[in-house]
Scaffold this motif. Structure first.
Motif, PDB file in Angstrom:
ATOM      1  N   SER A   1     -26.150 -17.199  59.783  1.00 34.20           N
ATOM      2  CA  SER A   1     -25.222 -18.227  60.265  1.00 34.20           C
ATOM      3  C   SER A   1     -23.893 -17.575  60.625  1.00 34.20           C
ATOM      4  CB  SER A   1     -25.021 -19.299  59.193  1.00 34.20           C
ATOM      5  OG  SER A   1     -24.150 -20.306  59.640  1.00 34.20           O
ATOM      6  N   ARG A   2     -23.695 -17.372  61.915  1.00 37.80           N
ATOM      7  CA  ARG A   2     -22.472 -16.723  62.395  1.00 37.80           C
ATOM      8  C   ARG A   2     -21.639 -17.716  63.176  1.00 37.80           C
ATOM      9  NH1 ARG A   2     -25.955 -11.649  63.763  1.00 37.80           N
ATOM     10  NH2 ARG A   2     -25.446 -10.346  62.004  1.00 37.80           N
ATOM     11  N   PRO A   3     -20.336 -17.497  63.259  1.00 38.44           N
ATOM     12  CA  PRO A   3     -19.535 -16.394  62.735  1.00 38.44           C
ATOM     13  C   PRO A   3     -19.126 -16.642  61.281  1.00 38.44           C
ATOM     14  CG  PRO A   3     -18.124 -17.844  63.981  1.00 38.44           C
ATOM     15  CD  PRO A   3     -19.530 -18.405  64.093  1.00 38.44           C
ATOM     16  N   VAL A   4     -18.452 -15.651  60.723  1.00 42.74           N
ATOM     17  CA  VAL A   4     -17.906 -15.739  59.377  1.00 42.74           C
ATOM     18  C   VAL A   4     -16.414 -16.015  59.516  1.00 42.74           C
ATOM     19  CG1 VAL A   4     -17.411 -14.434  57.262  1.00 42.74           C
ATOM     20  CG2 VAL A   4     -19.611 -14.158  58.413  1.00 42.74           C
ATOM     21  N   SER A   5     -15.894 -16.876  58.652  1.00 40.12           N
ATOM     22  CA  SER A   5     -14.447 -17.111  58.641  1.00 40.12           C
ATOM     23  C   SER A   5     -13.918 -16.786  57.254  1.00 40.12           C
ATOM     24  CB  SER A   5     -14.120 -18.559  59.016  1.00 40.12           C
ATOM     25  OG  SER A   5     -14.669 -19.439  58.076  1.00 40.12           O
ATOM     26  N   CYS A   6     -12.790 -16.106  57.224  1.00 41.17           N
ATOM     27  CA  CYS A   6     -12.176 -15.698  55.960  1.00 41.17           C
ATOM     28  C   CYS A   6     -10.723 -16.145  55.938  1.00 41.17           C
ATOM     29  CB  CYS A   6     -12.225 -14.184  55.801  1.00 41.17           C
ATOM     30  SG  CYS A   6     -13.894 -13.493  55.793  1.00 41.17           S
ATOM     31  N   SER A   7     -10.325 -16.761  54.843  1.00 40.15           N
ATOM     32  CA  SER A   7      -8.928 -17.144  54.677  1.00 40.15           C
ATOM     33  C   SER A   7      -8.250 -16.125  53.766  1.00 40.15           C
ATOM     34  CB  SER A   7      -8.808 -18.559  54.110  1.00 40.15           C
ATOM     35  OG  SER A   7      -9.489 -18.663  52.882  1.00 40.15           O
ATOM     36  N   PHE A   8      -7.066 -15.747  54.150  1.00 39.60           N
ATOM     37  CA  PHE A   8      -6.303 -14.713  53.465  1.00 39.60           C
ATOM     38  C   PHE A   8      -5.821 -15.193  52.101  1.00 39.60           C
ATOM     39  CE2 PHE A   8      -2.201 -12.684  52.534  1.00 39.60           C
ATOM     40  CZ  PHE A   8      -2.554 -11.351  52.607  1.00 39.60           C
ATOM     41  N   VAL A   9      -5.974 -14.342  51.083  1.00 39.84           N
ATOM     42  CA  VAL A   9      -5.428 -14.611  49.760  1.00 39.84           C
ATOM     43  C   VAL A   9      -4.302 -13.622  49.469  1.00 39.84           C
ATOM     44  CG1 VAL A   9      -5.917 -14.703  47.287  1.00 39.84           C
ATOM     45  CG2 VAL A   9      -7.604 -15.576  48.923  1.00 39.84           C
ATOM     46  N   GLU A  10      -4.572 -12.327  49.699  1.00 44.43           N
ATOM     47  CA  GLU A  10      -3.580 -11.283  49.444  1.00 44.43           C
ATOM     48  C   GLU A  10      -4.060  -9.969  50.047  1.00 44.43           C
ATOM     49  OE1 GLU A  10      -3.261 -10.536  45.233  1.00 44.43           O
ATOM     50  OE2 GLU A  10      -5.424 -10.439  45.007  1.00 44.43           O
ATOM     51  N   ARG A  11      -3.271  -8.936  49.909  1.00 43.90           N
ATOM     52  CA  ARG A  11      -3.684  -7.565  50.238  1.00 43.90           C
ATOM     53  C   ARG A  11      -3.880  -6.833  48.919  1.00 43.90           C
ATOM     54  NH1 ARG A  11      -4.890  -6.188  55.560  1.00 43.90           N
ATOM     55  NH2 ARG A  11      -3.697  -7.552  56.906  1.00 43.90           N
ATOM     56  N   ASP A  12      -4.948  -6.022  48.845  1.00 43.11           N
ATOM     57  CA  ASP A  12      -5.174  -5.274  47.614  1.00 43.11           C
ATOM     58  C   ASP A  12      -4.420  -3.945  47.671  1.00 43.11           C
ATOM     59  OD1 ASP A  12      -6.762  -3.536  49.136  1.00 43.11           O
ATOM     60  OD2 ASP A  12      -8.641  -4.139  48.184  1.00 43.11           O
ATOM     61  N   ARG A  13      -4.600  -3.134  46.639  1.00 44.10           N
ATOM     62  CA  ARG A  13      -3.853  -1.874  46.578  1.00 44.10           C
ATOM     63  C   ARG A  13      -4.236  -0.899  47.682  1.00 44.10           C
ATOM     64  NH1 ARG A  13      -6.363   1.049  41.231  1.00 44.10           N
ATOM     65  NH2 ARG A  13      -8.513   0.996  41.942  1.00 44.10           N
ATOM     66  N   TYR A  14      -5.390  -1.122  48.312  1.00 44.05           N
ATOM     67  CA  TYR A  14      -5.818  -0.289  49.438  1.00 44.05           C
ATOM     68  C   TYR A  14      -5.420  -0.911  50.771  1.00 44.05           C
ATOM     69  CZ  TYR A  14      -8.643   1.626  45.682  1.00 44.05           C
ATOM     70  OH  TYR A  14      -9.048   2.167  44.494  1.00 44.05           O
ATOM     71  N   ARG A  15      -4.628  -1.978  50.722  1.00 44.37           N
ATOM     72  CA  ARG A  15      -4.122  -2.713  51.893  1.00 44.37           C
ATOM     73  C   ARG A  15      -5.227  -3.479  52.613  1.00 44.37           C
ATOM     74  NH1 ARG A  15      -0.030  -4.442  51.242  1.00 44.37           N
ATOM     75  NH2 ARG A  15       0.432  -4.733  53.420  1.00 44.37           N
ATOM     76  N   ARG A  16      -6.349  -3.714  51.926  1.00 44.47           N
ATOM     77  CA  ARG A  16      -7.404  -4.529  52.516  1.00 44.47           C
ATOM     78  C   ARG A  16      -7.026  -5.999  52.400  1.00 44.47           C
ATOM     79  NH1 ARG A  16     -12.474  -2.333  49.152  1.00 44.47           N
ATOM     80  NH2 ARG A  16     -10.932  -2.835  47.597  1.00 44.47           N
ATOM     81  N   PHE A  17      -7.458  -6.750  53.358  1.00 45.53           N
ATOM     82  CA  PHE A  17      -7.353  -8.199  53.368  1.00 45.53           C
ATOM     83  C   PHE A  17      -8.289  -8.689  52.260  1.00 45.53           C
ATOM     84  CE2 PHE A  17      -8.755 -12.335  54.856  1.00 45.53           C
ATOM     85  CZ  PHE A  17      -7.885 -12.801  55.825  1.00 45.53           C
ATOM     86  N   VAL A  18      -7.807  -9.459  51.320  1.00 41.89           N
ATOM     87  CA  VAL A  18      -8.644 -10.062  50.281  1.00 41.89           C
ATOM     88  C   VAL A  18      -8.731 -11.539  50.618  1.00 41.89           C
ATOM     89  CG1 VAL A  18      -8.887 -10.594  47.821  1.00 41.89           C
ATOM     90  CG2 VAL A  18      -7.913  -8.389  48.543  1.00 41.89           C
ATOM     91  N   GLY A  19      -9.958 -12.041  50.726  1.00 41.38           N
ATOM     92  CA  GLY A  19     -10.070 -13.424  51.148  1.00 41.38           C
ATOM     93  C   GLY A  19     -11.298 -14.147  50.656  1.00 41.38           C
ATOM     94  N   ASP A  20     -11.292 -15.427  50.930  1.00 43.11           N
ATOM     95  CA  ASP A  20     -12.429 -16.307  50.680  1.00 43.11           C
ATOM     96  C   ASP A  20     -13.155 -16.463  52.004  1.00 43.11           C
ATOM     97  OD1 ASP A  20     -11.823 -16.844  47.951  1.00 43.11           O
ATOM     98  OD2 ASP A  20     -10.263 -18.229  48.598  1.00 43.11           O
ATOM     99  N   CYS A  21     -14.428 -16.098  52.033  1.00 40.28           N
ATOM    100  CA  CYS A  21     -15.172 -16.077  53.295  1.00 40.28           C
ATOM    101  C   CYS A  21     -16.341 -17.057  53.258  1.00 40.28           C
ATOM    102  CB  CYS A  21     -15.691 -14.667  53.571  1.00 40.28           C
ATOM    103  SG  CYS A  21     -14.369 -13.436  53.724  1.00 40.28           S
ATOM    104  N   TYR A  22     -16.593 -17.645  54.424  1.00 39.78           N
ATOM    105  CA  TYR A  22     -17.648 -18.648  54.574  1.00 39.78           C
ATOM    106  C   TYR A  22     -18.419 -18.394  55.855  1.00 39.78           C
ATOM    107  CZ  TYR A  22     -14.913 -20.933  51.016  1.00 39.78           C
ATOM    108  OH  TYR A  22     -14.248 -21.189  49.853  1.00 39.78           O
ATOM    109  N   ARG A  23     -19.718 -18.647  55.791  1.00 44.04           N
ATOM    110  CA  ARG A  23     -20.533 -18.580  57.004  1.00 44.04           C
ATOM    111  C   ARG A  23     -20.221 -19.797  57.869  1.00 44.04           C
ATOM    112  NH1 ARG A  23     -26.762 -17.625  55.451  1.00 44.04           N
ATOM    113  NH2 ARG A  23     -26.565 -19.872  55.335  1.00 44.04           N
TER     114      ARG A  23
END
Length: 167
Positions: A88-110
């Motif tokens: 089931s595409r696309p995937v949507s992700c809502s931003f929560v924060e950036r982690d120590r590696y500067r990655r986007f941390v989020g809640d993702c849904y199909r």
């Protein structure tokens, strides 16, 4: 002439403000075709996204199945995530924060609304990480444990402990 200059500066200011609002809104969510990096990290349009509140085994991590045989549970988790997202595409992700590696941390849904993190935990391919989830996926993990799904079929070391070398 001063009026023209002021008008141009005002227009420029409005344009810059609109760009800032647009960029800020874009940074709050991402939608697109996801590529799997590992069992708890995907990538959309060049942005790495860490699934909030869960931890999946690392690519090289091994677990034991119900017969005691070793298998690459990190690879199994990544493959399961890839197959789940492909349904089931696309995937949507809502931003929560950036982690120590500067990655986007989020809640993702199909596209069908199913939570990616909850599915991974409920199917035993990732663990609820209480340090970051506040128990958001505890019920999913209890169900996975009860039915012996994924890693719960045998023995494993929690990914956060495996990374520390405490195994």
């Amino acid at each position: 002439m001063t009026g023209d200059r002021e008008e141009r500066l005002l227009r420029l200011s409005i344009f810059v403000a609109a760009l800032f609002v647009s960029a800020s809104a874009h940074a709050q969510s991402l939608v697109g075709r996801a590529s799997v990096i590992d069992g708890d990290t995907i990538e959309i349009a060049g942005e790495r996204i860490r699934l909030r509140g869960v931890d999946a085994p690392e690519s090289g991590q091994r677990c034991q199945d119900k017969s005691g045989r070793e298998y690459r549970c990190g690879q199994v988790a990544a493959n399961a995530l890839d197959a789940f997202l492909a349904q089931s595409r696309p995937v949507s992700c809502s931003f929560v924060e950036r982690d120590r590696y500067r990655r986007f941390v989020g809640d993702c849904y199909r596209a069908d609304g199913k939570s990616v993190a909850a599915w991974m935990v409920r199917n035993g391919h990732a663990l609820d990480w209480p340090r970051y989830s506040r128990g958001a996926y505890a019920a999913d993990q209890s169900e996975a444990r009860r039915v012996g799904a994924g890693m719960w079929q045998g023995r494993f070391v929690e990914p956060w402990e495996w990374r520390r070398g405490a195994w």
